[in-house]
Design an enzyme around this catalytic site. Structure first.
Site, short mmCIF file in Angstrom:
data_model
loop_
_atom_site.label_atom_id
_atom_site.label_comp_id
_atom_site.label_asym_id
_atom_site.label_seq_id
_atom_site.Cartn_x
_atom_site.Cartn_y
_atom_site.Cartn_z
N VAL A 15 0.87 -1.17 0.00
CA VAL A 15 0.00 0.00 0.00
C VAL A 15 0.91 1.22 0.00
CG1 VAL A 15 -2.01 -1.06 1.07
CG2 VAL A 15 -0.24 -0.07 2.52
N SER A 16 0.36 2.35 -0.42
CA SER A 16 1.18 3.54 -0.61
C SER A 16 1.50 4.31 0.66
CB SER A 16 0.50 4.49 -1.61
OG SER A 16 0.39 3.86 -2.85
N SER A 17 0.64 4.21 1.65
CA SER A 17 0.87 5.02 2.84
C SER A 17 0.52 4.26 4.10
CB SER A 17 0.04 6.32 2.78
OG SER A 17 -1.32 6.02 2.88
N GLN A 20 -3.16 3.36 5.04
CA GLN A 20 -3.89 2.33 4.32
C GLN A 20 -3.62 0.96 4.93
OE1 GLN A 20 -2.12 3.33 0.49
NE2 GLN A 20 -4.10 4.03 -0.24
#
Length: 170
Positions: A15-17, A20
């Site tokens: 996931v990007s961050s 999340q």
């Protein structure tokens, strides 16, 4: 089996961050023998777990992901990763698209989906830039601009530069 060794399913989830959750991806990858996971933007080359995963996979293994965008940031990046694992005798399996690169149709579909995804990203960037330009033009026409033109011009120039630099990085 490959030379007496059991072939493995190796999962990769990202996931990007940190806000999340990996939970949905991890549930889909539960059948894998090992799963590498990280919370890291795909726009950076510093995806430590991806590098460990790519180093770990061996001849006969399957690298399993849930979606193409979890693996690569662009078509070029995806093709580089694919070349790297194919050289090791590893196939890529994408669960949500029912894609398997061990078949000719799977390879074709991978290229088509990667191209469409990159096209959509480019369109989104263009819409973002259009929105920034529209916002700047609206501010330019506002009463605030007429009252304090120097400060507004400096501010708008800064916005344009920031938007342009952001678009170039992506």
């Amino acid at each position: 089996k490959v030379l007496g060794r059991k072939m493995s399913f190796i999962g990769y989830a990202r996931v990007s961050s940190y806000g999340q959750s990996l939970e949905v991806q991890l549930e889909k990858l539960a059948h894998c023998d090992r799963v590498f996971q990280e919370k890291q933007s795909a726009r950076t080359d510093e995806r430590e777990q991806l590098q460990l995963c790519l180093d770990y996979v061996r001849d006969g293994d399957s690298l399993v992901i849930t979606k193409l965008d979890r693996l690569a940031r662009s078509t070029r990046d995806l093709l580089n990763i694919l070349a790297r694992i194919e050289k090791k005798g590893v196939k890529l399996v994408v669960l949500d698209q029912s894609l398997d690169t061990s078949t000719p149709s799977g390879k074709l579909l991978l290229h088509v989906l990667a191209s469409i995804s990159e096209f959509e990203n480019d369109l989104r960037k263009d819409r973002q830039m259009q929105g920034i330009v529209c916002h700047c033009f609206t501010r330019y026409q506002s009463a605030d601009f007429r009252e304090h033109p120097g400060a507004q011009v400096d501010n708008q120039i800064g916005l344009f530069r920031h938007a342009d630099e952001g678009a170039r990085r992506q």
